[in-house]
Design a protein around this motif. Structure first.
Motif, mmCIF file in Angstrom:
data_model
loop_
_atom_site.group_PDB
_atom_site.id
_atom_site.type_symbol
_atom_site.label_atom_id
_atom_site.label_comp_id
_atom_site.label_asym_id
_atom_site.label_seq_id
_atom_site.Cartn_x
_atom_site.Cartn_y
_atom_site.Cartn_z
ATOM 1 N N TYR A 54 0.831 -1.207 0.000
ATOM 2 C CA TYR A 54 0.000 0.000 0.000
ATOM 3 C C TYR A 54 0.868 1.261 0.000
ATOM 4 O O TYR A 54 0.579 2.232 -0.701
ATOM 5 N N LYS A 55 1.938 1.241 0.804
ATOM 6 C CA LYS A 55 2.827 2.394 0.901
ATOM 7 C C LYS A 55 3.886 2.412 -0.208
ATOM 8 O O LYS A 55 4.683 3.347 -0.298
ATOM 9 N N LYS A 56 3.879 1.347 -1.020
ATOM 10 C CA LYS A 56 4.846 1.205 -2.119
ATOM 11 C C LYS A 56 6.287 1.284 -1.620
ATOM 12 O O LYS A 56 7.148 1.940 -2.218
ATOM 13 N N ILE A 57 6.525 0.616 -0.500
ATOM 14 C CA ILE A 57 7.874 0.550 0.074
ATOM 15 C C ILE A 57 8.627 -0.605 -0.581
ATOM 16 O O ILE A 57 8.171 -1.745 -0.551
ATOM 17 N N PRO A 58 9.766 -0.340 -1.209
ATOM 18 C CA PRO A 58 10.511 -1.431 -1.851
ATOM 19 C C PRO A 58 11.023 -2.437 -0.821
ATOM 20 O O PRO A 58 11.579 -2.047 0.207
ATOM 21 N N PHE A 59 10.812 -3.703 -1.103
ATOM 22 C CA PHE A 59 11.240 -4.724 -0.138
ATOM 23 C C PHE A 59 12.022 -5.864 -0.789
ATOM 24 O O PHE A 59 12.289 -6.876 -0.138
ATOM 25 N N LEU A 60 12.414 -5.691 -2.047
ATOM 26 C CA LEU A 60 13.245 -6.700 -2.711
ATOM 27 C C LEU A 60 14.713 -6.429 -2.383
ATOM 28 O O LEU A 60 15.262 -5.390 -2.742
ATOM 29 N N LEU A 61 15.330 -7.360 -1.677
ATOM 30 C CA LEU A 61 16.710 -7.213 -1.224
ATOM 31 C C LEU A 61 17.541 -8.391 -1.721
ATOM 32 O O LEU A 61 17.023 -9.332 -2.329
ATOM 33 N N SER A 62 18.831 -8.341 -1.449
ATOM 34 C CA SER A 62 19.708 -9.436 -1.868
ATOM 35 C C SER A 62 19.383 -10.702 -1.071
ATOM 36 O O SER A 62 18.930 -10.613 0.078
ATOM 37 N N PRO A 63 19.593 -11.875 -1.652
ATOM 38 C CA PRO A 63 19.301 -13.133 -0.945
ATOM 39 C C PRO A 63 20.024 -13.261 0.389
ATOM 40 O O PRO A 63 19.474 -13.801 1.353
ATOM 41 N N ALA A 161 17.250 -8.125 19.955
ATOM 42 C CA ALA A 161 17.379 -6.662 19.979
ATOM 43 C C ALA A 161 18.768 -6.225 19.521
ATOM 44 O O ALA A 161 18.909 -5.251 18.767
ATOM 45 N N VAL A 162 19.807 -6.929 19.979
ATOM 46 C CA VAL A 162 21.172 -6.573 19.601
ATOM 47 C C VAL A 162 21.385 -6.787 18.103
ATOM 48 O O VAL A 162 21.979 -5.943 17.413
ATOM 49 N N ILE A 163 20.874 -7.894 17.588
ATOM 50 C CA ILE A 163 21.000 -8.174 16.151
ATOM 51 C C ILE A 163 20.225 -7.146 15.338
ATOM 52 O O ILE A 163 20.705 -6.623 14.326
ATOM 53 N N ASN A 164 19.020 -6.828 15.780
ATOM 54 C CA ASN A 164 18.173 -5.887 15.044
ATOM 55 C C ASN A 164 18.714 -4.468 15.066
ATOM 56 O O ASN A 164 18.420 -3.677 14.170
ATOM 57 N N SER A 165 19.497 -4.129 16.095
ATOM 58 C CA SER A 165 20.040 -2.769 16.186
ATOM 59 C C SER A 165 20.968 -2.462 15.018
ATOM 60 O O SER A 165 21.134 -1.304 14.631
ATOM 61 N N LYS A 166 21.564 -3.503 14.439
ATOM 62 C CA LYS A 166 22.411 -3.318 13.258
ATOM 63 C C LYS A 166 21.567 -3.246 11.998
ATOM 64 O O LYS A 166 21.832 -2.441 11.105
ATOM 65 N N PHE A 167 20.551 -4.079 11.907
ATOM 66 C CA PHE A 167 19.696 -4.095 10.725
ATOM 67 C C PHE A 167 19.023 -2.745 10.492
ATOM 68 O O PHE A 167 18.945 -2.256 9.371
ATOM 69 N N VAL A 168 18.501 -2.151 11.585
ATOM 70 C CA VAL A 168 17.678 -0.953 11.462
ATOM 71 C C VAL A 168 18.481 0.257 11.011
ATOM 72 O O VAL A 168 17.917 1.270 10.586
ATOM 73 N N GLN A 169 19.809 0.170 11.057
ATOM 74 C CA GLN A 169 20.652 1.267 10.607
ATOM 75 C C GLN A 169 20.705 1.357 9.076
ATOM 76 O O GLN A 169 21.033 2.401 8.524
ATOM 77 N N LYS A 170 20.371 0.261 8.416
ATOM 78 C CA LYS A 170 20.495 0.220 6.957
ATOM 79 C C LYS A 170 19.177 0.019 6.227
ATOM 80 O O LYS A 170 19.054 0.386 5.054
ATOM 81 N N TYR A 171 18.195 -0.587 6.900
ATOM 82 C CA TYR A 171 16.968 -0.977 6.201
ATOM 83 C C TYR A 171 15.734 -0.457 6.930
ATOM 84 O O TYR A 171 15.772 -0.178 8.129
ATOM 85 N N ASP A 172 14.634 -0.328 6.186
ATOM 86 C CA ASP A 172 13.380 0.147 6.760
ATOM 87 C C ASP A 172 12.819 -0.871 7.752
ATOM 88 O O ASP A 172 12.818 -2.078 7.481
ATOM 89 N N ALA A 173 12.305 -0.373 8.863
ATOM 90 C CA ALA A 173 11.772 -1.257 9.906
ATOM 91 C C ALA A 173 10.639 -2.159 9.415
ATOM 92 O O ALA A 173 10.622 -3.347 9.742
ATOM 93 N N PRO A 174 9.673 -1.656 8.631
ATOM 94 C CA PRO A 174 8.611 -2.560 8.156
ATOM 95 C C PRO A 174 9.142 -3.695 7.287
ATOM 96 O O PRO A 174 8.620 -4.810 7.343
ATOM 97 N N VAL A 175 10.187 -3.405 6.494
ATOM 98 C CA VAL A 175 10.781 -4.445 5.646
ATOM 99 C C VAL A 175 11.458 -5.504 6.508
ATOM 100 O O VAL A 175 11.305 -6.715 6.282
#
Length: 291
Positions: A54-63, A161-175
């Protein structure tokens, strides 16, 4: 305080209250922990998937990136499984009190995984949290399985939480949330298939359970997860962290109001729980002072 900040602060308290209500829904839903989490993650992933489209947020990422998100999803799935299982075999108060030890686990996991030095003050607060847990163990031995499961859940929550703290720096939270929920669904689907749990009876759920699952998946998972990240645009991490620490308090108060005698514990239990919560809050205050 600016208007946006004030609104965000009130919104954050609403989200923390919603998270505290998650334990209530877990006790009300009659399903066992594994199917409960499977339905929760399935419904929530579908809702977030619709949101992305709905928000047209791109969610195709590398494998490789997707594989990492899916692996993290297995961790959060196990966290929720042990959380709800602890509620089923003990009660909400015991589970939430022990879940507060997540800050103690984080103080060791974060330096280990991110190659930082362990801080002495965090070790001290961690030891105080252990004192609180020992008191709870001593006076509530009939709930030892629930306490053990809740501690495992707290560890998994800290790791996630520790693992996700790195993810959220580069990628959108909904993705991130979408792929993690899908990963959890796939992981538990395999376990359910291996155990032979899939049958017509598996999908026979009462109307009240569907209602509670709908609330759990939409409001307590999809809505709270997405909006908790948005709030970080207006509030400092310290404010967010300090407020989230109120979740066990909200949950225990709600449990006492809704379930009455079933959730009433001994005075020593509340002493132990109070020590754990106090160490979590003091840890946050000390970190603020240091900064």
């Amino acid at each position: 305080m600016p208007s946006d900040n004030y609104k965000s602060y009130l919104h954050l308290h609403l989200i923390v209250f919603i998270w505290g209500f998650t334990a209530i829904l877990g006790a009300l839903i009659t399903l066992d922990a594994l199917p409960l989490v499977w339905f929760r993650m399935s419904l929530a992933s579908a809702m977030i998937g619709v949101f992305l489209l709905y928000k047209k947020i791109p969610f195709l990422l590398s494998p490789l990136v997707i594989a990492r998100f899916l692996a993290a999803g297995c961790i959060i799935a196990l966290h929720w499984f042990t959380f709800f299982k602890a509620i089923k075999v003990s009660n909400i108060s015991v589970t939430l009190a022990c879940l507060s030890s997540g800050a103690f686990f984080t103080s060791f996991l974060e330096p280990f995984l991110q190659k930082k030095k362990i801080k002495g003050i965090e070790v001290l607060f961690g030891l105080l949290a252990i004192v609180g847990l020992v008191i709870i163990f001593e006076v509530e031995m009939q709930y030892k399985l629930g306490i053990t499961l809740a501690l495992v859940s707290a560890f998994l929550s800290a790791l996630f939480a520790v693992i996700n703290s790195k993810f959220v720096q580069k990628y959108d939270a909904p993705v991130i949330a979408f792929y993690e929920l899908v990963g959890g669904v796939c992981f538990f689907s395999i376990l359910l298939w291996i155990s032979g749990a899939y049958s017509p009876n598996f999908f026979k759920i009462s109307g009240s359970d569907w209602l509670y699952l709908g609330i759990l998946s939409s409001i307590c998972t999809a809505y709270a997860l997405i909006n908790s990240v948005k709030i970080m645009q207006f509030l400092s991490p310290f404010t967010v962290m300090l407020t989230i620490n109120l979740e066990p308090i909200y949950g225990i108060i709600l449990a006492l109001l809704i379930f009455n005698d079933k959730e009433k514990m001994s005075p020593a239990f509340y002493l132990g729980a109070g020590i754990i919560l106090a160490t979590v809050l003091l840890n946050a205050l000390v970190k603020k002072k240091v900064r």
